[in-house]
Design a protein around this motif. Structure first.
Motif, short mmCIF file in Angstrom:
data_model
loop_
_atom_site.label_atom_id
_atom_site.label_comp_id
_atom_site.label_asym_id
_atom_site.label_seq_id
_atom_site.Cartn_x
_atom_site.Cartn_y
_atom_site.Cartn_z
N ASP A 141 -4.88 6.20 0.36
CA ASP A 141 -3.91 5.11 0.21
C ASP A 141 -4.15 4.40 -1.11
N PHE A 142 -3.05 3.93 -1.71
CA PHE A 142 -3.17 3.27 -2.99
C PHE A 142 -2.65 1.84 -2.89
N VAL A 143 -3.52 0.88 -3.15
CA VAL A 143 -3.12 -0.52 -3.06
C VAL A 143 -2.55 -0.95 -4.41
N ALA A 144 -1.22 -1.04 -4.49
CA ALA A 144 -0.58 -1.36 -5.76
C ALA A 144 -0.51 -2.87 -5.97
N VAL A 145 -0.33 -3.61 -4.87
CA VAL A 145 -0.27 -5.07 -4.94
C VAL A 145 -1.16 -5.59 -3.81
N PHE A 205 16.40 -4.88 -14.75
CA PHE A 205 15.44 -3.80 -14.58
C PHE A 205 14.73 -3.44 -15.88
N GLN A 206 13.54 -2.84 -15.67
CA GLN A 206 12.71 -2.47 -16.82
C GLN A 206 13.42 -1.47 -17.73
N ASN A 207 14.19 -0.57 -17.11
CA ASN A 207 14.86 0.48 -17.89
C ASN A 207 16.37 0.25 -17.82
N GLY A 248 0.01 -8.45 -17.42
CA GLY A 248 -0.95 -7.49 -16.87
C GLY A 248 -0.71 -6.16 -17.56
N GLU A 249 -1.75 -5.33 -17.56
CA GLU A 249 -1.62 -4.05 -18.26
C GLU A 249 -0.67 -3.12 -17.49
N SER A 250 -0.35 -2.02 -18.11
CA SER A 250 0.51 -1.04 -17.47
C SER A 250 -0.15 -0.53 -16.19
N GLY A 251 0.62 -0.52 -15.12
CA GLY A 251 0.08 -0.04 -13.84
C GLY A 251 -0.58 -1.12 -13.02
N SER A 252 -0.53 -2.37 -13.48
CA SER A 252 -1.20 -3.44 -12.73
C SER A 252 -0.37 -3.92 -11.54
N GLY A 253 0.87 -3.43 -11.41
CA GLY A 253 1.65 -3.77 -10.23
C GLY A 253 2.77 -4.77 -10.47
N LYS A 254 3.13 -5.01 -11.72
CA LYS A 254 4.16 -6.01 -12.03
C LYS A 254 5.52 -5.61 -11.47
N SER A 255 5.93 -4.39 -11.78
CA SER A 255 7.24 -3.94 -11.29
C SER A 255 7.26 -3.86 -9.77
N THR A 256 6.13 -3.50 -9.20
CA THR A 256 6.07 -3.41 -7.73
C THR A 256 6.27 -4.80 -7.12
N VAL A 257 5.66 -5.83 -7.73
CA VAL A 257 5.87 -7.19 -7.23
C VAL A 257 7.36 -7.53 -7.30
N CYS A 274 6.04 -9.33 -18.33
CA CYS A 274 5.87 -9.09 -19.75
C CYS A 274 4.44 -8.64 -19.98
N HIS A 275 4.17 -7.87 -21.05
CA HIS A 275 2.76 -7.65 -21.31
C HIS A 275 2.36 -8.20 -22.67
N ASN A 276 3.19 -9.09 -23.19
CA ASN A 276 2.92 -9.68 -24.50
C ASN A 276 2.51 -11.15 -24.32
N ILE A 322 0.86 -1.18 0.00
CA ILE A 322 0.00 0.00 0.00
C ILE A 322 0.89 1.23 0.00
N PHE A 323 0.77 2.05 -1.03
CA PHE A 323 1.54 3.30 -1.07
C PHE A 323 0.73 4.37 -0.36
N GLN A 324 1.38 4.99 0.64
CA GLN A 324 0.69 6.04 1.37
C GLN A 324 1.29 7.37 0.98
N ASP A 339 12.23 -7.89 -15.50
CA ASP A 339 11.11 -6.95 -15.60
C ASP A 339 11.09 -6.35 -16.99
N GLU A 340 10.21 -6.87 -17.83
CA GLU A 340 10.10 -6.41 -19.22
C GLU A 340 11.47 -6.31 -19.86
N ALA A 341 12.25 -7.36 -19.69
CA ALA A 341 13.63 -7.32 -20.15
C ALA A 341 13.73 -7.20 -21.66
N1 LIG Z 1 6.56 4.75 -5.19
C1 LIG Z 1 5.27 4.76 -5.54
N2 LIG Z 1 4.39 5.57 -4.89
C2 LIG Z 1 3.09 5.58 -5.23
N3 LIG Z 1 2.54 4.81 -6.19
C3 LIG Z 1 3.35 3.98 -6.87
C4 LIG Z 1 4.76 3.92 -6.59
N4 LIG Z 1 5.32 3.00 -7.43
C5 LIG Z 1 4.30 2.54 -8.20
N5 LIG Z 1 3.14 3.12 -7.88
C6 LIG Z 1 1.83 2.84 -8.48
O1 LIG Z 1 1.60 1.47 -8.39
C7 LIG Z 1 0.96 0.99 -9.56
C8 LIG Z 1 1.74 -0.19 -10.11
O2 LIG Z 1 2.97 0.26 -10.62
P1 LIG Z 1 4.00 -0.72 -11.34
O3 LIG Z 1 5.21 0.06 -11.65
O4 LIG Z 1 4.15 -1.92 -10.50
O5 LIG Z 1 3.21 -1.07 -12.67
P2 LIG Z 1 3.66 -2.07 -13.84
O6 LIG Z 1 2.67 -3.18 -13.84
O7 LIG Z 1 5.08 -2.43 -13.72
O8 LIG Z 1 3.40 -1.18 -15.11
P3 LIG Z 1 4.27 -1.09 -16.47
O9 LIG Z 1 3.81 -2.19 -17.36
O10 LIG Z 1 3.90 0.25 -17.03
O11 LIG Z 1 5.72 -1.18 -16.09
C9 LIG Z 1 0.89 2.15 -10.53
O12 LIG Z 1 -0.44 2.64 -10.52
C10 LIG Z 1 1.82 3.17 -9.95
O13 LIG Z 1 1.34 4.46 -10.20
#
Ligand SMILES: Nc1ncnc2c1ncn2[C@@H]1O[C@H](COP(=O)(O)OP(=O)(O)OP(=O)(O)O)[C@@H](O)[C@H]1O
Ligand SMILES: [Mg+2]
Lengths: 285, 252
Positions: B21-25, B92-94, B42-51, B205-207, B13-15, B172-174
Motif C-alpha cells: 500500500d502506498f500512503v500518498a496523503v 488542473f495541472q495539465n 512540496g516537491e514532486s510526488g509529495s501529494g499536492k495533486s492528490t490533496v 505550487c513548488h516555487n 492510501i493507494f492500493q 494545481d500548479e496553474a
Molecule cells: N492513482 C494513483 N495510484 C497510485 N499512486 C498514485 C496515484 N496517483 C498518485 N499516486 C502517487 O501519489 C504520490 C503523490 O502524487 P501527486 O500527483 O499528488 O504528487 P504532486 O505533489 O502533485 O507532484 P507534482 O509536483 O509532480 O505534480 C506520487 O508518489 C504518485 O506516484
C-alpha cells in the motif's frame, strides 16, 4: 530529411488517404445501391425456372450462366446480394451498438457487473465464433433472421472489449474530471465526452468486421443454418451448387465472386477509414 | 471567522494488487478562510495533486473529513456533489488535457452553465465575458484545445473554473508550465479576481518565491504529511522542520 520535405510527404499521404476514402466510399455506395435495387436491375426474374436453359455456361445473354433450374445466375447473384449484404449490415449495426453500450458502461462504472460481463465476453471470445454460432443457430432452427441472431449472440463481445478499453483510457483524463466539476452527471459525461471520443476505433472495428460477418453468415447459410432456398442468398447458392463444382463451376463461382468483391471492398474501406482516423493524420491543416 | 473549507485528517492510501500500500496523503488537516490564499508547496510526488483531487471529491478519501461552509461533503454523491461544485472549482495541472479534444474551448467553458440551464445566447455572451476577463479575445471560444498555446489554454481553463462563480478555487500548479511573463499576468489576474469577487484560493505550487509573494498562509507537504504551516515569512525565515530548511536553502 529536411522538415519541409517531411511535411510535404505527410500532406501527400493525407491527400492520398482522402482520395482513397472517397473512391471506396463511392464503390461501396454503388454496391449498396445495386443491392437495394437488385430486383429492378436484374435482367431476368431470379426465381423463374426454365429447364430448357439449365446449366448454360456464361454467354452474352447470361453473363454468369444459368443454374440447374435454368435461372439466370447474374440475376440471382444480384438479388442474393441484397439478402447477404443487408443481413450483414443489420447484424454489424446491432452488435456494434449493443457491444459499445455494454463496454462503455462496464468501463465507466466498473465494479462487479463489469467483472461478470467481461467474464461472459471472455467465454464468447475463447470459442471459435462460427462453431458457437452454429450451435446457437441449430438450436434456433435456421432461417436468415435466426442466423443473424446466432451470430449476434456470439459476436458482440469484441465491441464491448474495444469500447471498455477505450473508455478506461479516456475516463482517466483530466477533461472527464473537468466535466464532473462542471456539474455533468454520469450520463452526460458518457454521452458528451466518452462516446464521441471512442467512436473512431469502434467505427474501424465495425468496418473491418463487415467482411468477417458476411463470410460467417454465408457459412451458416452454406451449412443450411441460414437463409433457406428458394430465397437467393450467396451462402446457400454456393451450397446448392457445390455438387456441380467440377462440371459447372460458374454455379458456385458466381456467388463466390459476389462475396469476394463485397468482402474485399468493405475491408479496403475499413483500412482506409482507419488510416484516415489515425491521429498522425492530424485533422488541422 | 468560520472557515469556508475545513479538512481534517485527510488520508489517501493507494492500493495496488501485488504491491505494498502506498500512503500518498497522510492525515492532512487545514482550514481555508474566506478571501484567503493558501499556498501548498512540496516537491514532486509529495501529494499536492492528490490533496486537490481529494478535496474536490474526484477521488475518495481513505480517511478524514472535508467540509465546505460547515457542510460535510466527504461522502456526498450525485446531485449533492454537483451542488458543491457551484462553490468549488479547480484549475488542473495539465491545462491541455483538461479540455475535451473534440470540443471547442467555448463548449468547455460553458459546460457548467449549460448544466445549470443557462440559455444558448446567454452562454455565448458569458463565455465572451469570461474570456475577456482572462485576457483572451472572443475568437478563442471557437478554437480547439490543440489550436492554442499552453498559456492560452491555461487562461481558458481559469475562465472555465470561474464560469459558475465559485467561492473556492483550487489552482494545481496553474502557472508552472508557463514562462515568467505569462505567469505574472496570470497571477495578477488571480489577484484581481480575489479582490473583485472575494475568492479563496488553494494555490498549489513548488516555487517558494512565488508563494511568499502571493499567499497569505502556506502549508509545506513532504511525503504526504504537513511538515510546516504558517505565514510565508515565518516559514521561510525560521523554518521548523528539516525538510523546509532544505527547501529554503535550495532557493536562496
Ligand atoms: N492513482 C494513483 N495510484 C497510485 N499512486 C498514485 C496515484 N496517483 C498518485 N499516486 C502517487 O501519489 C504520490 C503523490 O502524487 P501527486 O500527483 O499528488 O504528487 P504532486 O505533489 O502533485 O507532484 P507534482 O509536483 O509532480 O505534480 C506520487 O508518489 C504518485 O506516484
Ligand atoms: Mg501535481
Amino acid at each position: 530529411m529536411s522538415k519541409a520535405v517531411t511535411v510535404r510527404a505527410q500532406k501527400l499521404r493525407r491527400d492520398n488517404t482522402k482520395l482513397r476514402l472517397y473512391i471506396f466510399l463511392a464503390l461501396v455506395a454503388a454496391l449498396l445501391l445495386a443491392a437495394l435495387f437488385s430486383m429492378r436491375l436484374a435482367p431476368y426474374d431470379p426465381y423463374l425456372q426454365n429447364l430448357d436453359k439449365a446449366m448454360q455456361p456464361p454467354s452474352a445473354s447470361h453473363i454468369m450462366g444459368t443454374d440447374h433450374h435454368g435461372r439466370d445466375m447474374f440475376s440471382r447473384v444480384l438479388v442474393g446480394g441484397r439478402t447477404s449484404i443487408f443481413a450483414t449490415l443489420a447484424l454489424v449495426a446491432a452488435i456494434s451498438v449493443f457491444g459499445t453500450l455494454v463496454g462503455t458502461l462496464c468501463g465507466y462504472y466498473g465494479g462487479r457487473v463489469d467483472s461478470v460481463v467481461m467474464r461472459i465476453s471472455d467465454i464468447c471470445l475463447a470459442f471459435p465464433g462460427l462453431v458457437f454460432a452454429m450451435a446457437v443457430a441449430a438450436l434456433l432452427n435456421g432461417g436468415i433472421g435466426n442466423a443473424v441472431l446466432a451470430l449476434a449472440v456470439v459476436s458482440w463481445p469484441k465491441y464491448s472489449r474495444v469500447a471498455r478499453g477505450q473508455t478506461l483510457a479516456i475516463k482517466a483524463g483530466d477533461f472527464i474530471s473537468a466535466a464532473k466539476l462542471a456539474g455533468s452527471s454520469s450520463a452526460q459525461v458518457i454521452i458528451r465526452h466518452i462516446l464521441p471520443n471512442i467512436l473512431g476505433p469502434i467505427l474501424v472495428t465495425a468496418m473491418l468486421d463487415i467482411g468477417t460477418m458476411m463470410m460467417e453468415l454465408a457459412g451458416l447459410s452454406f451449412l443450411g443454418l441460414g437463409a433457406v432456398p428458394p430465397t437467393a442468398e450467396w451462402g446457400n447458392m454456393m451450397s446448392s451448387g457445390r455438387s456441380m463444382l467440377q462440371m459447372y463451376p460458374w454455379v458456385v463461382l458466381s456467388p463466390g465472386i459476389g462475396i469476394f468483391i463485397t468482402v474485399v471492398l468493405f475491408n479496403l474501406l475499413g483500412d482506409t477509414v482507419r488510416d484516415y482516423m489515425d491521429p498522425r493524420n492530424s485533422r488541422s491543416g | 471567522m468560520e472557515p469556508i473549507l475545513e479538512v481534517k485528517n485527510l488520508t489517501k492510501i493507494f492500493q495496488k494488487r501485488g504491491k505494498k500500500d502506498f500512503v500518498a496523503v497522510d492525515h492532512v488537516s487545514f482550514q481555508l478562510f474566506p478571501g484567503e490564499i493558501l499556498g501548498v508547496v512540496g516537491e514532486s510526488g509529495s501529494g499536492k495533486s492528490t490533496v486537490a483531487k481529494l478535496v474536490t471529491r474526484l477521488i475518495d478519501a481513505t480517511e478524514g473529513t472535508i467540509a465546505v461552509n460547515g457542510r460535510d461533503i466527504t461522502h456526498a454523491k450525485g446531485a449533492a456533489l454537483r451542488d458543491i461544485y457551484v462553490d468549488m472549482q479547480m484549475v488542473f495541472q495539465n491545462p491541455a488535457g483538461s479540455f475535451d479534444p473534440r470540443r471547442t474551448l467555448g463548449d468547455g467553458i460553458s459546460e457548467s452553465l449549460k448544466n445549470h440551464g443557462v440559455s444558448k445566447e446567454e452562454r455565448r455572451k458569458r463565455v465572451v465575458g469570461l474570456l475577456e476577463r482572462c485576457g483572451l479575445s472572443k475568437e478563442f471560444a471557437d478554437r480547439y484545445p490543440y489550436e492554442v498555446s499552453g498559456g492560452q489554454c491555461q487562461r481558458a481553463a481559469i475562465a472555465r473554473a470561474l464560469a459558475i462563480g465559485p467561492k473556492i478555487l483550487i489552482c494545481d500548479e496553474a502557472t508552472s508550465a508557463l514562462d515568467v511573463t505569462v505567469q505574472k499576468q496570470i497571477l495578477e489576474l488571480l489577484q484581481f479576481l480575489q479582490k473583485a469577487d472575494g475568492l479563496s484560493y488553494i494555490f498549489i505550487c513548488h516555487n517558494l518565491a512565488l508563494v511568499q509573494m502571493f499567499c497569505d498562509r502556506v502549508l509545506v507537504l513532504y511525503d504526504g504529511k504537513v511538515v510546516e504551516s504558517g505565514t510565508p515569512d515565518k516559514v521561510i525565515l525560521s523554518p521548523q522542520s528539516e525538510y523546509t530548511r532544505c527547501l529554503v536553502d535550495a532557493v536562496l
